[in-house]
Design a protein around this motif. Structure first.
Motif, short mmCIF file in Angstrom:
data_model
loop_
_atom_site.label_atom_id
_atom_site.label_comp_id
_atom_site.label_asym_id
_atom_site.label_seq_id
_atom_site.Cartn_x
_atom_site.Cartn_y
_atom_site.Cartn_z
N UNK A 8 1.08 -1.08 -0.24
CA UNK A 8 0.02 -0.10 -0.27
C UNK A 8 0.96 1.28 0.12
N UNK A 9 0.38 2.26 -0.72
CA UNK A 9 1.13 3.53 -0.90
C UNK A 9 0.19 4.67 -0.87
N UNK A 10 0.57 6.04 -0.68
CA UNK A 10 -0.26 7.15 -0.64
C UNK A 10 -0.58 7.53 -2.14
N UNK A 11 -1.70 7.58 -2.46
CA UNK A 11 -2.17 7.94 -3.71
C UNK A 11 -2.33 9.57 -4.02
N UNK A 189 -5.48 -8.23 1.50
CA UNK A 189 -5.72 -7.34 0.49
C UNK A 189 -4.62 -6.35 0.39
N UNK A 190 -4.14 -5.84 1.57
CA UNK A 190 -3.08 -4.66 1.41
C UNK A 190 -1.87 -5.14 1.48
N UNK A 191 -1.61 -6.44 1.87
CA UNK A 191 -0.24 -7.12 1.72
C UNK A 191 -0.28 -8.39 1.29
N UNK A 192 -0.29 -8.67 -0.05
CA UNK A 192 -0.63 -10.07 -0.71
C UNK A 192 0.58 -10.73 -0.90
N UNK A 193 1.69 -10.42 -0.84
CA UNK A 193 2.96 -10.85 -1.29
C UNK A 193 3.30 -12.21 -0.62
#
Length: 329
Positions: A8-11, A189-193
């Motif tokens: 996740x990152x800032x959009x 969802x935010x960390x699928x790796x």
């Protein structure tokens, strides 16, 4: 611990942390699985770097703190941890138990990240994040007329594109298809790796990022452009040696069928390899280093004897949480 691909990152300053909003460069794509340390485990001469194990089991931020502990305090804390790693209380730590512990520690940063986001996300307090709650928090401030604006020129993604990708990933993370996520599902969802059932969505998103002509393949030029964007190149500048090395990697290792491009299967083997598990490899390495009687498992005594292998480990990082709760006192 850094888990670097598709986080996740800032959009553009608008959003909370949309998971597909910013992607790592090709240099980071190879390491989708948990990065247990920012260090290299072995140098090119194959000399072992003990700092890798230190950070793999502690985390970079706590590494220096545990370096300062006395041997006696390190052993004392490690003894408490050893008892917890031995989940069946049979007096020995099997490889599977050690792997479970390392995985638990590797997952802590995901859970911590979710906990930080959750109060703002779960607006009705029902312990679930609906798509509507996520959308409103992440994209609610963007006016409809701006949705088609490009925010990522390199990958040609608009806000609308990113929302569609988030929606697709949300559905994959939603195990029971009730259109809402538990905390664990939101972590996926935010960390699928490091989640096996999210592998295909990672590959799909990566293909979309790199395949500029949308022919279903990644050419060597598309590969290099993702690694070394034209916007970062100086006019008439010579191609750096590391880019030339990446071209060789593409031809020699990535492109398995030697047709000059990567198909989805080849891309997947590179981005989310299934033939290597860093957690299993690290557990095997620790056992090899500390298994004095060579029975392929660890006793508490062996861990104490070889405490320097484990001190400052992520297992000890968990110990820090216990210590704050007076469990080490």
């Amino acid at each position: 611990m850094a888990m670097r691909l598709l986080l996740a990152a800032v959009l553009l300053g608008y959003c909370l942390a949309g998971p597909t909003n910013k992607h790592a460069s090709s240099k980071d794509r190879e390491h989708v699985q948990p990065d247990l340390s920012g260090q290299e485990h072995y140098n090119p001469q194959r000399d072992h770097n003990p700092q890798y194990d230190h950070e793999a089991f502690l985390g970079e931020e706590q590494a220096h703190e545990f370096d300062a502990l006395t041997p006696a305090e390190s052993k004392r804390r490690l003894g408490i941890i050893a008892d917890k790693v031995d989940t069946n209380n049979d007096g020995v730590i099997a490889k599977e138990e050690l792997m479970a512990w390392i995985n638990h520690i590797a997952r802590r940063f995901v859970l911590d990240d979710v906990e930080k986001q959750w109060p703002r996300l779960d607006t009705d307090g029902d312990d679930h994040a609906t798509w509507e709650e996520y959308y409103n928090l992440t994209y609610g401030m963007i006016k409809p007329e701006r949705m088609k604006e490009i925010f990522d020129a390199h990958r040609q993604l608009s806000f609308e594109d990113v929302i569609q990708r988030d929606d697709r990933r949300f559905k994959v993370a939603d195990h029971n298809k009730d259109r809402k996520l538990t905390k664990d599902e939101y972590g996926d969802f935010v960390h699928p790796e490091d989640v096996p059932h999210m592998r295909d969505i990672i590959i799909e998103e990566t293909m979309e990022d790199m395949d500029k002509n949308r022919d279903g393949f990644v050419s060597v030029d598309e590969y290099i452009n993702d690694l070394w964007p034209e916007s970062e190149r100086k006019e008439n500048s010579k191609e750096p040696s590391w880019v030339q090395s990446e071209r060789e990697q593409f031809k020699g290792q990535r492109d398995k069928d030697k047709d000059g491009q990567l198909n989805k299967e080849e891309l997947g083997k590179w981005v989310v390899p299934q033939d290597y598990d860093p957690i299993e490899a690290e557990a095997a390495h620790l056992i090899y280093e500390a298994d004095s009687n060579k029975d392929k498992q660890l006793s508490k005594g062996e861990m104490m004897e070889h405490y320097e292998v484990f001190v400052g480990s992520q297992a000890t990082n968990y110990g820090e949480y216990m210590y704050k709760d007076n469990e080490f006192k």
